[in-house]
Design a protein around this motif. Structure first.
Motif, PDB file in Angstrom:
ATOM      1  N   GLN A 110      -7.950 -11.395  -3.842  1.00  0.00           N
ATOM      2  CA  GLN A 110      -7.801 -11.503  -2.389  1.00  0.00           C
ATOM      3  C   GLN A 110      -6.693 -10.591  -1.883  1.00  0.00           C
ATOM      4  O   GLN A 110      -6.852  -9.907  -0.866  1.00  0.00           O
ATOM      5  CB  GLN A 110      -7.516 -12.954  -2.003  1.00  0.00           C
ATOM      6  N   MET A 111      -5.569 -10.552  -2.601  1.00  0.00           N
ATOM      7  CA  MET A 111      -4.473  -9.693  -2.174  1.00  0.00           C
ATOM      8  C   MET A 111      -4.807  -8.224  -2.379  1.00  0.00           C
ATOM      9  O   MET A 111      -4.473  -7.379  -1.554  1.00  0.00           O
ATOM     10  CB  MET A 111      -3.190 -10.053  -2.942  1.00  0.00           C
ATOM     11  N   TYR A 143       0.821  -1.205   0.000  1.00  0.00           N
ATOM     12  CA  TYR A 143       0.000   0.000   0.000  1.00  0.00           C
ATOM     13  C   TYR A 143       0.860   1.263   0.000  1.00  0.00           C
ATOM     14  O   TYR A 143       0.555   2.245  -0.694  1.00  0.00           O
ATOM     15  CB  TYR A 143      -0.916  -0.002   1.229  1.00  0.00           C
ATOM     16  N   THR A 144       1.943   1.263   0.754  1.00  0.00           N
ATOM     17  CA  THR A 144       2.794   2.447   0.867  1.00  0.00           C
ATOM     18  C   THR A 144       3.795   2.582  -0.275  1.00  0.00           C
ATOM     19  O   THR A 144       4.471   3.605  -0.387  1.00  0.00           O
ATOM     20  CB  THR A 144       3.600   2.407   2.178  1.00  0.00           C
ATOM     21  N   GLY A 145       3.941   1.553  -1.108  1.00  0.00           N
ATOM     22  CA  GLY A 145       4.954   1.572  -2.148  1.00  0.00           C
ATOM     23  C   GLY A 145       6.321   1.157  -1.663  1.00  0.00           C
ATOM     24  O   GLY A 145       7.324   1.389  -2.338  1.00  0.00           O
ATOM     25  N   LEU A 146       6.400   0.499  -0.489  1.00  0.00           N
ATOM     26  CA  LEU A 146       7.667  -0.006   0.033  1.00  0.00           C
ATOM     27  C   LEU A 146       7.862  -1.486  -0.275  1.00  0.00           C
ATOM     28  O   LEU A 146       8.765  -2.128   0.243  1.00  0.00           O
ATOM     29  CB  LEU A 146       7.746   0.257   1.539  1.00  0.00           C
ATOM     30  N   ALA A 147       7.015  -2.026  -1.131  1.00  0.00           N
ATOM     31  CA  ALA A 147       7.153  -3.374  -1.679  1.00  0.00           C
ATOM     32  C   ALA A 147       6.479  -3.367  -3.046  1.00  0.00           C
ATOM     33  O   ALA A 147       5.639  -2.503  -3.326  1.00  0.00           O
ATOM     34  CB  ALA A 147       6.522  -4.416  -0.765  1.00  0.00           C
ATOM     35  N   ASP A 148       6.852  -4.331  -3.882  1.00  0.00           N
ATOM     36  CA  ASP A 148       6.343  -4.357  -5.253  1.00  0.00           C
ATOM     37  C   ASP A 148       5.385  -5.502  -5.536  1.00  0.00           C
ATOM     38  O   ASP A 148       4.372  -5.310  -6.213  1.00  0.00           O
ATOM     39  CB  ASP A 148       7.513  -4.433  -6.240  1.00  0.00           C
ATOM     40  N   VAL A 149       5.701  -6.702  -5.054  1.00  0.00           N
ATOM     41  CA  VAL A 149       4.854  -7.855  -5.337  1.00  0.00           C
ATOM     42  C   VAL A 149       4.758  -8.754  -4.104  1.00  0.00           C
ATOM     43  O   VAL A 149       5.661  -8.782  -3.257  1.00  0.00           O
ATOM     44  CB  VAL A 149       5.383  -8.687  -6.535  1.00  0.00           C
ATOM     45  N   TYR A 150       3.657  -9.477  -4.032  1.00  0.00           N
ATOM     46  CA  TYR A 150       3.416 -10.448  -2.960  1.00  0.00           C
ATOM     47  C   TYR A 150       3.451 -11.837  -3.565  1.00  0.00           C
ATOM     48  O   TYR A 150       2.907 -12.080  -4.641  1.00  0.00           O
ATOM     49  CB  TYR A 150       2.056 -10.194  -2.324  1.00  0.00           C
ATOM     50  N   LEU A 151       4.081 -12.761  -2.843  1.00  0.00           N
ATOM     51  CA  LEU A 151       4.120 -14.151  -3.280  1.00  0.00           C
ATOM     52  C   LEU A 151       4.081 -15.065  -2.074  1.00  0.00           C
ATOM     53  O   LEU A 151       4.814 -14.842  -1.100  1.00  0.00           O
ATOM     54  CB  LEU A 151       5.405 -14.411  -4.086  1.00  0.00           C
ATOM     55  N   SER A 185      17.727  -9.416 -18.768  1.00  0.00           N
ATOM     56  CA  SER A 185      17.366  -9.119 -17.384  1.00  0.00           C
ATOM     57  C   SER A 185      15.877  -8.829 -17.268  1.00  0.00           C
ATOM     58  O   SER A 185      15.233  -9.185 -16.275  1.00  0.00           O
ATOM     59  CB  SER A 185      18.186  -7.937 -16.872  1.00  0.00           C
ATOM     60  N   GLU A 186      15.309  -8.195 -18.291  1.00  0.00           N
ATOM     61  CA  GLU A 186      13.873  -7.910 -18.280  1.00  0.00           C
ATOM     62  C   GLU A 186      13.047  -9.184 -18.255  1.00  0.00           C
ATOM     63  O   GLU A 186      11.963  -9.220 -17.650  1.00  0.00           O
ATOM     64  CB  GLU A 186      13.490  -7.062 -19.498  1.00  0.00           C
ATOM     65  N   ASP A 187      13.548 -10.235 -18.891  1.00  0.00           N
ATOM     66  CA  ASP A 187      12.839 -11.525 -18.874  1.00  0.00           C
ATOM     67  C   ASP A 187      12.730 -12.072 -17.449  1.00  0.00           C
ATOM     68  O   ASP A 187      11.711 -12.659 -17.078  1.00  0.00           O
ATOM     69  CB  ASP A 187      13.575 -12.551 -19.743  1.00  0.00           C
ATOM     70  N   ILE A 188      13.779 -11.887 -16.657  1.00  0.00           N
ATOM     71  CA  ILE A 188      13.779 -12.383 -15.285  1.00  0.00           C
ATOM     72  C   ILE A 188      12.731 -11.664 -14.454  1.00  0.00           C
ATOM     73  O   ILE A 188      11.929 -12.292 -13.746  1.00  0.00           O
ATOM     74  CB  ILE A 188      15.178 -12.213 -14.653  1.00  0.00           C
ATOM     75  N   VAL A 189      12.690 -10.340 -14.562  1.00  0.00           N
ATOM     76  CA  VAL A 189      11.716  -9.555 -13.799  1.00  0.00           C
ATOM     77  C   VAL A 189      10.303  -9.862 -14.262  1.00  0.00           C
ATOM     78  O   VAL A 189       9.381 -10.014 -13.441  1.00  0.00           O
ATOM     79  CB  VAL A 189      12.020  -8.043 -13.932  1.00  0.00           C
ATOM     80  N   ALA A 190      10.090  -9.977 -15.574  1.00  0.00           N
ATOM     81  CA  ALA A 190       8.761 -10.283 -16.105  1.00  0.00           C
ATOM     82  C   ALA A 190       8.289 -11.648 -15.616  1.00  0.00           C
ATOM     83  O   ALA A 190       7.102 -11.833 -15.288  1.00  0.00           O
ATOM     84  CB  ALA A 190       8.785 -10.232 -17.626  1.00  0.00           C
ATOM     85  N   TYR A 191       9.200 -12.614 -15.564  1.00  0.00           N
ATOM     86  CA  TYR A 191       8.855 -13.952 -15.067  1.00  0.00           C
ATOM     87  C   TYR A 191       8.379 -13.870 -13.610  1.00  0.00           C
ATOM     88  O   TYR A 191       7.346 -14.456 -13.244  1.00  0.00           O
ATOM     89  CB  TYR A 191      10.074 -14.866 -15.185  1.00  0.00           C
ATOM     90  N   LEU A 192       9.106 -13.132 -12.795  1.00  0.00           N
ATOM     91  CA  LEU A 192       8.726 -12.996 -11.384  1.00  0.00           C
ATOM     92  C   LEU A 192       7.374 -12.287 -11.242  1.00  0.00           C
ATOM     93  O   LEU A 192       6.546 -12.676 -10.414  1.00  0.00           O
ATOM     94  CB  LEU A 192       9.798 -12.221 -10.625  1.00  0.00           C
ATOM     95  N   ARG A 193       7.145 -11.280 -12.047  1.00  0.00           N
ATOM     96  CA  ARG A 193       5.866 -10.571 -11.979  1.00  0.00           C
ATOM     97  C   ARG A 193       4.713 -11.497 -12.368  1.00  0.00           C
ATOM     98  O   ARG A 193       3.626 -11.430 -11.767  1.00  0.00           O
ATOM     99  CB  ARG A 193       5.882  -9.339 -12.879  1.00  0.00           C
ATOM    100  N   ARG A 194       4.922 -12.341 -13.349  1.00  0.00           N
ATOM    101  CA  ARG A 194       3.861 -13.283 -13.740  1.00  0.00           C
ATOM    102  C   ARG A 194       3.546 -14.255 -12.616  1.00  0.00           C
ATOM    103  O   ARG A 194       2.383 -14.508 -12.295  1.00  0.00           O
ATOM    104  CB  ARG A 194       4.268 -14.058 -14.997  1.00  0.00           C
ATOM    105  N   VAL A 195       4.591 -14.790 -12.002  1.00  0.00           N
ATOM    106  CA  VAL A 195       4.396 -15.759 -10.917  1.00  0.00           C
ATOM    107  C   VAL A 195       3.684 -15.113  -9.737  1.00  0.00           C
ATOM    108  O   VAL A 195       2.855 -15.735  -9.062  1.00  0.00           O
ATOM    109  CB  VAL A 195       5.756 -16.336 -10.473  1.00  0.00           C
ATOM    110  N   ALA A 196       3.978 -13.838  -9.496  1.00  0.00           N
ATOM    111  CA  ALA A 196       3.437 -13.141  -8.325  1.00  0.00           C
ATOM    112  C   ALA A 196       2.235 -12.267  -8.660  1.00  0.00           C
ATOM    113  O   ALA A 196       1.917 -11.342  -7.922  1.00  0.00           O
ATOM    114  CB  ALA A 196       4.529 -12.277  -7.694  1.00  0.00           C
ATOM    115  N   ALA A 197       1.553 -12.547  -9.763  1.00  0.00           N
ATOM    116  CA  ALA A 197       0.395 -11.742 -10.157  1.00  0.00           C
ATOM    117  C   ALA A 197      -0.582 -11.613  -8.989  1.00  0.00           C
ATOM    118  O   ALA A 197      -0.952 -12.602  -8.353  1.00  0.00           O
ATOM    119  CB  ALA A 197      -0.292 -12.363 -11.362  1.00  0.00           C
ATOM    120  N   THR A 198      -0.982 -10.382  -8.703  1.00  0.00           N
ATOM    121  CA  THR A 198      -1.829 -10.113  -7.544  1.00  0.00           C
ATOM    122  C   THR A 198      -3.290 -10.403  -7.850  1.00  0.00           C
ATOM    123  O   THR A 198      -3.862  -9.821  -8.765  1.00  0.00           O
ATOM    124  CB  THR A 198      -1.683  -8.639  -7.107  1.00  0.00           C
TER     125      THR A 198
END
Length: 382
Positions: free
Chosen positions: A235-236, A191-199, A219-232
């Protein structure tokens, strides 16, 4: 790909730095101290980042703890207390200067820096994670995450460049977190912007394994992969909307937007007397928290956030200046004694009441013991 080992001069038994699948991994291994940072750990992390900075075979950096209780609880406070009592000012200056160099290196890193922030993430732990925000990386949180800059409890201030991040949180939240030192969870961090994704943390080991085995071209592929896995999911998103900081946001903005700590305390006291319902109870609870903190440190901490609009390099130089005054004529030694060493929880603060702290004393805390030309962090640039 063979894994890289640090040289003997860079090695520390509590830091494992290796490269796997074109990802630099930094793993903190000091569980008995909740991964509290020593000078050796700081130097080992910085050495790894410097080795990988211009290495085309390293696409991104991941920092994590293998231990459930903590990502990193901060700096080694006992060491700092012992060193100061022994008259070893050089040990303190070296620790803080090296730590802030590491914070700056993360903040300005040219590759994605990804921090897995489980368990306790406080003080120095925030310093080695928040800079991911500026690198195109990610700050990953989970159900166990407990974040804070609790320094006013020990007579210190939110250092490691955190003023830069706190002043950029919504409304007066940064001022509230700096002064109160209160702990917040993953939803509030998002909520505060002190974290980016929840997993879900149950998925973290498999995710780390996947990072070491999947094929990534950039490197962008790595970040995109993590964002997909941690899609909010819904409930979150609901948890973020209803988190503790969101629920008290209106009150935080009302009271902590006041000019100084005495005005904040007076505003809270008025709400405790006159407000209706939940705000009245909340105001009383927060006022009780502030009465336990160091009055001088709260005043300094509020000013730290107020002065942090500029460059991170300037914020870190100011932080180093404040480490000197906080130990020499502030409340750091007494706070560490009462909370950490003797654990009597009866600190005798330099100023007994919030209203007793002169503005001139707060201003003097920011005076640098170094000239611009000889400041230990003079070479830091954005």
């Amino acid at each position: 790909m063979p894994q890289e080992a640090p040289s003997a001069s860079q090695a520390d038994p509590h830091v494992v730095a290796r490269v796997a699948n074109r990802i630099g991994l930094i793993e903190l291994e000091r569980p008995q101290a909740l991964n509290a940072l020593s000078t050796g750990m700081v130097r080992a992390m910085l050495a790894a980042l410097e080795r990988w900075r211009d290495d085309a075979d390293v696409l991104a950096v991941v920092v994590r703890s293998r231990h459930a209780r903590a990502f990193c609880a901060g700096g080694d406070i006992r060491f700092l207390h012992t060193s100061y009592r022994a008259g070893d000012q050089a040990a303190l200056d070296t620790f803080f200067a090296d730590e802030y160099r590491l914070n700056h290196a993360i903040f300005t890193y040219p590759k994605p820096y990804i921090a897995f922030m489980n368990g306790v993430v406080m003080g120095g732990g925030m310093g080695i994670s928040q800079g991911a925000y500026r690198t195109g990386g990610l700050r990953v949180v989970g159900a166990s995450t407990r974040m804070a800059m609790p320094e006013t409890r020990i007579g210190f201030f939110p250092d490691v460049g955190m003023g830069w991040f706190l002043v950029r949180t919504p409304g007066a939240i940064g001022r509230y977190l700096a002064v109160s030192g209160e702990t917040f969870d993953a939803a509030s961090a998002l909520y505060t912007g002190l974290a980016d994704v929840y997993l879900d943390e149950a998925a973290w080991p498999a995710l780390i394994d996947a990072l070491e085995t999947e094929s990534f071209a950039t490197s962008e592929d790595i970040v995109a992969y993590l964002r997909r896995v941690a899609a909010t999911g819904a409930q979150m998103r609901n948890a973020i909307d209803t988190c503790a900081l969101a629920g008290s946001r209106e009150w935080i903005d009302r009271h902590f937007s006041q000019a100084d700590v005495p005005a904040i305390a007076a505003s809270l006291a008025a709400a405790q007397r006159e407000a209706e319902g939940p705000e009245r109870e909340w105001a009383g609870q927060i006022l009780d928290v502030l009465r336990e903190r160091s009055p001088l440190s709260m005043a300094v901490s509020l000013e730290v956030v107020s002065r942090a609009e500029g460059a991170m390099a300037d914020v870190l130089r100011r932080d180093l200046d404040l480490t000197r005054s906080s130990f020499a004529r502030g409340d750091a030694m007494e706070g560490i004694r009462a909370r950490i060493i003797d654990k009597d929880n009866r600190p005798v603060w330099r100023f007994a009441r919030i209203e007793d702290v002169p503005a001139s004393e707060v201003e003097s805390m920011f005076e640098s013991p170094w000239t611009v030309a000889d400041h230990p962090l003079r070479d830091l640039q954005e």
